[in-house]
Design a protein around this motif. Structure first.
Motif, PDB file in Angstrom:
ATOM      1  N   ALA A   1       0.637  -1.185  -0.340  1.00  0.00           N
ATOM      2  CA  ALA A   1      -0.124  -0.045  -0.316  1.00  0.00           C
ATOM      3  C   ALA A   1       1.273   1.378  -0.245  1.00  0.00           C
ATOM      4  O   ALA A   1       0.112   1.916  -0.905  1.00  0.00           O
ATOM      5  CB  ALA A   1      -0.957  -0.038   1.435  1.00  0.00           C
ATOM      6  N   LEU A   2       2.024   1.420   0.520  1.00  0.00           N
ATOM      7  CA  LEU A   2       2.510   2.126   0.997  1.00  0.00           C
ATOM      8  C   LEU A   2       3.367   2.632  -0.290  1.00  0.00           C
ATOM      9  O   LEU A   2       3.619   4.163  -1.280  1.00  0.00           O
ATOM     10  CB  LEU A   2       3.497   2.322   1.834  1.00  0.00           C
TER      11      LEU A   2
ATOM     12  N   GLU B   1       1.041   4.390  -2.812  1.00  0.00           N
ATOM     13  CA  GLU B   1       0.699   5.361  -2.376  1.00  0.00           C
ATOM     14  C   GLU B   1       1.878   6.051  -2.855  1.00  0.00           C
ATOM     15  O   GLU B   1       1.400   7.652  -3.397  1.00  0.00           O
ATOM     16  CB  GLU B   1       0.666   5.775  -0.916  1.00  0.00           C
ATOM     17  N   ARG B   2       2.604   6.283  -2.827  1.00  0.00           N
ATOM     18  CA  ARG B   2       4.440   6.962  -4.090  1.00  0.00           C
ATOM     19  C   ARG B   2       3.885   6.656  -4.637  1.00  0.00           C
ATOM     20  O   ARG B   2       4.228   7.846  -5.826  1.00  0.00           O
ATOM     21  CB  ARG B   2       5.272   6.446  -3.449  1.00  0.00           C
TER      22      ARG B   2
ATOM     23  N   ARG C   1       1.426   6.329  -6.650  1.00  0.00           N
ATOM     24  CA  ARG C   1      -0.325   7.005  -6.940  1.00  0.00           C
ATOM     25  C   ARG C   1       0.468   8.751  -7.416  1.00  0.00           C
ATOM     26  O   ARG C   1      -0.040   9.432  -8.173  1.00  0.00           O
ATOM     27  CB  ARG C   1      -0.715   6.842  -6.509  1.00  0.00           C
ATOM     28  N   GLN C   2       1.125   9.353  -6.265  1.00  0.00           N
ATOM     29  CA  GLN C   2       1.604  10.924  -6.063  1.00  0.00           C
ATOM     30  C   GLN C   2       2.777  11.166  -7.188  1.00  0.00           C
ATOM     31  O   GLN C   2       2.516  11.644  -7.815  1.00  0.00           O
ATOM     32  CB  GLN C   2       2.028  10.739  -4.429  1.00  0.00           C
TER      33      GLN C   2
END
Length: 424
Positions: free
Chosen positions: A16-17, A20-21, A23-24
């Motif tokens: 998940a981390l 998210e990285r 995705r950003q």
């Protein structure tokens, strides 16, 4: 970051981390309340201060072993005082909402009166919405923007204050694209012997850089978030004159919170130091220039902007005139599909549900952090127009996705030498 240690313990969280990285890195963050912190801020927030309880304040802790926690909090306070020119600063609130809670607890009794801007007109939940603790604890009346201009009518605000007789008037907003005239709100507060709370959650960085009028020294209390336009550690802040210092500090701890999140306070200290550099002043002005470029190009495409434009970091688009059959939810979802992340938003005179409103809100702080200029923001406006105009056209969305990917590659996060996010 590789998150290798996390992966050894918890692969699901590591995935998940990493997601998210990525995705950003590969989307354009245009939610007006979001930004990208520097790697130095991220490092401070993941430090060993995560482990430390530090209830109380520097020099007056309830636990031993707080010498470095004291040092970090004192640095955050000193830098905040320099940035905003405040006499007293409390850097412990966990969020902007809890900063507001601290002021209310310090200065109001249950049942006292709050006068604040209506949520659908640009206000915030913590200013008195019935679903929030403020609406449940205090008597709240709300003012509105002028339906014709989209601006706050300060004469009407004062007249409403004289009729309602509030104990505190709240200024500062979450979806108001114009500069706030804090002096005029203060005049209204003084006319009815009320306190004035200026919530600058969205514009903390703009105020610190001097590109937006400051309420510090004008309003009795100034609250804000520390992770939006100021780009520091996630949390909140309260500023006030020295005469209110003890009451505010007692309201935050032990009144509203327990131990402060010292790793976040460290992130605030580092972010505040970054904001004291000349580069940050340039950044803040570029945020406004980019928002103006974004809004102007959207208007050229026929979109209606609430108030007709912007003075700040955001534009608020009212879709009812240009796209009456397209809700903010449809626009938000279609734009997210192509990699533009903004939010649906109510607009003044809203006729739809807040969960499926008539507007979208777009901000430029995070784009500016990536290095976007006016030309790049105008290009983003072109993409927004095409997608919102035909939100169900897969060919249009495929082309838009390619353009967003190209922009992300041109303006990468955390990898570009000389990036505006690089303060070394």
């Amino acid at each position: 970051m590789s998150y290798d240690r996390v992966r050894d313990i918890d692969p699901a969280v590591a995935d998940a981390l990493v997601g998210e990285r990525d995705r950003q890195e590969n989307t354009l963050a245009m939610i007006a309340s979001e930004n990208h912190a520097s790697e130095a801020v991220l490092e401070a927030q993941s430090s060993e201060l995560t482990n430390k309880y530090a209830e109380g304040y520097p020099g007056e802790r309830y636990y031993a072993g707080c010498e470095y926690a004291d040092e970090v909090e004192e640095l955050a306070i000193e830098r905040a005082e320099e940035l905003w020119g405040a006499e007293h600063v409390n850097v412990q609130p966990h969020s902007g909402t809890q900063a507001n809670m601290g002021v209310y607890l310090a200065m109001l009794d249950p049942g006292d009166k709050i006068l604040s801007l209506e949520l659908e007109h640009g206000g915030h939940l913590s200013h008195g919405h019935p679903a929030n603790f403020t609406g449940k604890t205090y008597e709240v009346e709300q003012y509105e923007v002028d339906p014709e201009t989209g601006y706050i009518d300060y004469e009407e605000l004062r007249a409403q204050a004289e009729e309602f007789d509030p104990d505190i008037i709240v200024s500062g907003y979450s979806a108001y694209p114009r500069e706030v005239e804090f002096e005029r709100v203060q005049e209204a507060a003084e006319a009815v012997d009320a306190y004035h709370l200026a919530d600058i959650a969205h514009i903390t960085g703009l105020v610190a850089a001097g590109v937006h009028e400051s309420p510090v020294g004008v309003a009795d209390f100034v609250t804000g978030s520390t992770h939006k336009t100021i780009r520091a550690g996630r949390g909140g802040i309260i500023m006030c004159d020295e005469q209110y210092a003890d009451d505010i500090d007692a309201a935050v701890f032990p009144g509203a919170q327990g131990g402060p999140l010292m790793h976040n306070v460290a992130g605030k200290a580092v972010g505040f130091k970054e904001a004291l550099t000349p580069a940050f002043e340039e950044y803040a002005q570029q945020v406004i220039d980019n928002a103006e470029a974004l809004g102007t190009r959207l208007q050229e495409h026929g979109f209606e902007l609430v108030s007709g434009g912007t003075d700040t970091h955001l534009v608020l688009v009212d879709l009812r005139e240009s796209h009456p059959d397209t809700t903010g939810t449809v626009a938000e979802e279609a734009l997210e599909e192509v990699g533009i992340v903004l939010n649906k938003n109510t607009v003044p005179g809203e006729t739809r549900s807040p969960f499926n409103p008539s507007g979208i809100r777009a901000g430029t702080p995070a784009l500016t952090t990536r290095g976007f200029d006016e030309e790049a923001c105008a290009q983003v406006a072109d993409i927004i127009y095409r997608v919102v105009d035909t939100p169900h056209d897969d060919d249009v969305k495929a082309e838009a996705t390619e353009e967003v990917e190209a922009l992300c590659e041109e303006f990468p996060l955390y990898e570009r030498e000389g990036s505006i996010i690089d303060f070394e």
